[in-house]
Design an enzyme around this catalytic site. Structure first.
Site, PDB file in Angstrom:
ATOM      1  CE1 TYR A 141      -3.534  -2.610   0.729  1.00  0.00           C
ATOM      2  CE2 TYR A 141      -4.632  -0.526   1.208  1.00  0.00           C
ATOM      3  CZ  TYR A 141      -4.699  -1.873   0.920  1.00  0.00           C
ATOM      4  OH  TYR A 141      -5.913  -2.474   0.820  1.00  0.00           O
ATOM      5  CE  LYS A 186       1.762 -17.745  -2.641  1.00  0.00           C
ATOM      6  NZ  LYS A 186       0.896 -18.940  -2.765  1.00  0.00           N
ATOM      7  CG  ASP A 219      -2.057 -20.177  -1.324  1.00  0.00           C
ATOM      8  OD1 ASP A 219      -1.566 -20.233  -0.176  1.00  0.00           O
ATOM      9  OD2 ASP A 219      -1.535 -20.767  -2.296  1.00  0.00           O
ATOM     10  CG  ASP A 243      -8.205  -4.520   1.745  1.00  0.00           C
ATOM     11  OD1 ASP A 243      -9.166  -4.071   2.400  1.00  0.00           O
ATOM     12  OD2 ASP A 243      -8.105  -4.394   0.507  1.00  0.00           O
ATOM     13  CG  ASP A 247     -13.767  -6.779   1.778  1.00  0.00           C
ATOM     14  OD1 ASP A 247     -13.523  -6.073   2.773  1.00  0.00           O
ATOM     15  OD2 ASP A 247     -14.192  -6.315   0.702  1.00  0.00           O
TER      16      ASP A 247
HETATM   17  C1  IPM Z   1     -10.423  -0.818   3.907  1.00  0.00           C
HETATM   18  C2  IPM Z   1     -10.586  -0.203   2.543  1.00  0.00           C
HETATM   19  C3  IPM Z   1      -9.368   0.677   2.243  1.00  0.00           C
HETATM   20  C4  IPM Z   1      -8.141  -0.217   2.261  1.00  0.00           C
HETATM   21  C5  IPM Z   1      -9.458   1.464   0.920  1.00  0.00           C
HETATM   22  C6  IPM Z   1     -10.699   2.313   0.850  1.00  0.00           C
HETATM   23  C7  IPM Z   1      -8.229   2.306   0.718  1.00  0.00           C
HETATM   24  O1  IPM Z   1     -10.755  -1.185   1.581  1.00  0.00           O
HETATM   25  O2  IPM Z   1     -10.310  -0.054   4.900  1.00  0.00           O
HETATM   26  O3  IPM Z   1     -10.451  -2.038   4.022  1.00  0.00           O
HETATM   27  O4  IPM Z   1      -7.840  -0.874   1.267  1.00  0.00           O
HETATM   28  O5  IPM Z   1      -7.470  -0.242   3.299  1.00  0.00           O
HETATM   29 MN    MN Z   2     -10.984  -3.188   2.404  1.00  0.00          MN
END
Ligand code: IPM
Ligand code: MN
Length: 359
Positions: A141, A186, A219, A243, A247
């Site tokens: 990042y 990884k 993975d 990240d 999700d």
């Molecule tokens: C999160 C979001 C952010 C990230 C984006 C919006 C930059 O996806 O907080 O998970 O990738 O960290």
């Molecule tokens: Mn995110």
């Protein structure tokens, strides 16, 4: 107590979910006799529109002076053109970096009442209680980027110290839980991951003999997280893996809209935000799920203000409202879905009950 809280609504559904959460925070203040001063500032696309910058100086200065920061979400199609000179997301990354918030805590505790909304079989979800500690200010990042007509690069870089501090934080958190840490990397391919694994192994061996450490490749972790989520306690991983995995983990809970996060550094100032994005497709319709942000406020009370009883009251109120089947559109079929307003009112009402019991 008195606390100064900076609120950064941001873009898309951000202003809706932070407005709902401010109501909950004010209800907590009222119930428990605290005084929270809430100041709104610009970040993301809204800040670009107003000032040309995704993180205006005034916003960063206010955040530095505050006891805690509550953030909604940033980003949207309006600011996403490939040739855009500045992007909303830069504001979010810049404030995380400037405040030194290297540890991003993302707890995942599926709620039984929402199990029907999860694509995972409910017998796999019972008893799942995991905490992902995502490294937040390093890795791909933040590495140098290059771009030419024919190629692009993103550098992934980690220092020993960056890995040490986040692994330590994960271990300290694991001590208050089940004492199990899974470090995700990884290492079969990436040099940064080999460093990560070495450092994690040494930190746990030398400083946390009471912690059980396990290594997983990212993975296979993506698979295990859905196949046997109960097996995990604290998961510590680098920025981008964290990240992606969170999700994924939100599907254990049933919706991305339910998950909160706390971003912490060495001091007390923390930033609290839902893990979801700005959801431009549903912005302005009053249907966003405020729970991820409201639970982030509970983390704010616990970690930045030391108000653990008040935090627990918010969490109980959310539990009760979900138990009662008050679901927004991300969790319920269209005709049964409640609005952001209705869900927030239900939580504030429950809070009155929960705080009476606590008093
Ligand atoms: C999160 C979001 C952010 C990230 C984006 C919006 C930059 O996806 O907080 O998970 O990738 O960290
Ligand atoms: Mn995110």
């Amino acid at each position: 107590m008195h606390a100064d809280i900076v609120v950064l609504p941001g873009d898309g559904i951000g202003p809706e979910v932070t407005a709902a959460t401010v109501e909950v925070l004010q209800a907590v203040a009222h119930r428990f006799g605290h005084h929270f001063t809430l100041h709104e500032h610009l970040i993301g696309g809204a800040a670009i529109d107003a000032t040309g910058q995704p993180l205006p100086d005034a916003t960063l200065a206010a955040a530095r002076d505050a006891d805690a920061v509550l953030l909604g979400a940033v980003g949207g199609p309006k600011w996403s053109a490939p040739e855009a000179p500045v992007r909303p997301e830069q504001g979010l990354l810049a404030i995380r970096k400037a405040l030194g918030l290297y540890a991003n805590l993302r707890p995942v505790r599926p709620h039984a009442a929402a199990a029907g909304a999860s694509p995972i079989k409910s017998h796999l979800l019972a008893g799942v209680d995991l905490l992902v500690v995502r490294e937040l200010t390093g890795g791909i990042y933040f590495g140098d980027k290059t771009r030419s007509e024919t190629q692009a690069t993103d550098l992934c870089r980690y220092s020993v110290e960056e890995v040490e501090r986040v692994v330590r934080r994960a271990c300290l958190l694991a001590r208050g839980r089940r004492g199990h840490v899974t470090s995700v990397d990884k290492a079969n391919v990436l040099e940064t991951s080999r460093l990560w694994r070495e450092v994690a192994t040494r930190v746990v061996r030398d400083e946390f003999p009471d912690i059980t450490l396990e290594h997983q490749l990212v993975d296979s972790m993506a698979m295990h997280l859905l196949a046997k989520p109960r097996a995990y306690d604290v998961i510590v991983t680098e920025n981008m893996f964290g990240d992606i995995l969170t999700d994924e983990a939100s599907m254990l809970a049933g919706s991305l809209g339910l998950l909160p996060s706390a971003s912490l550094g060495e001091g007390c100032v923390g930033m609290y935000e839902p893990i979801h994005g700005s959801a431009p497709d549903i912005a302005g319709r009053g249907i966003a799920n405020p729970v991820g942000t409201i639970l982030s406020a509970a983390l704010l009370l616990r970690y930045s203000l030391g108000l653990s009883q008040e935090a627990a009251c918010i969490e109980q109120a959310v539990d009760a409202v979900l138990d009662a089947g008050v679901f927004t559109a991300d969790l319920a079929p269209h005709d049964a879905a409640r609005s952001t307003r209705e869900a927030t009112d239900a939580i504030v009402q429950q809070l009155a009950l929960a705080s009476e019991q606590a008093a």
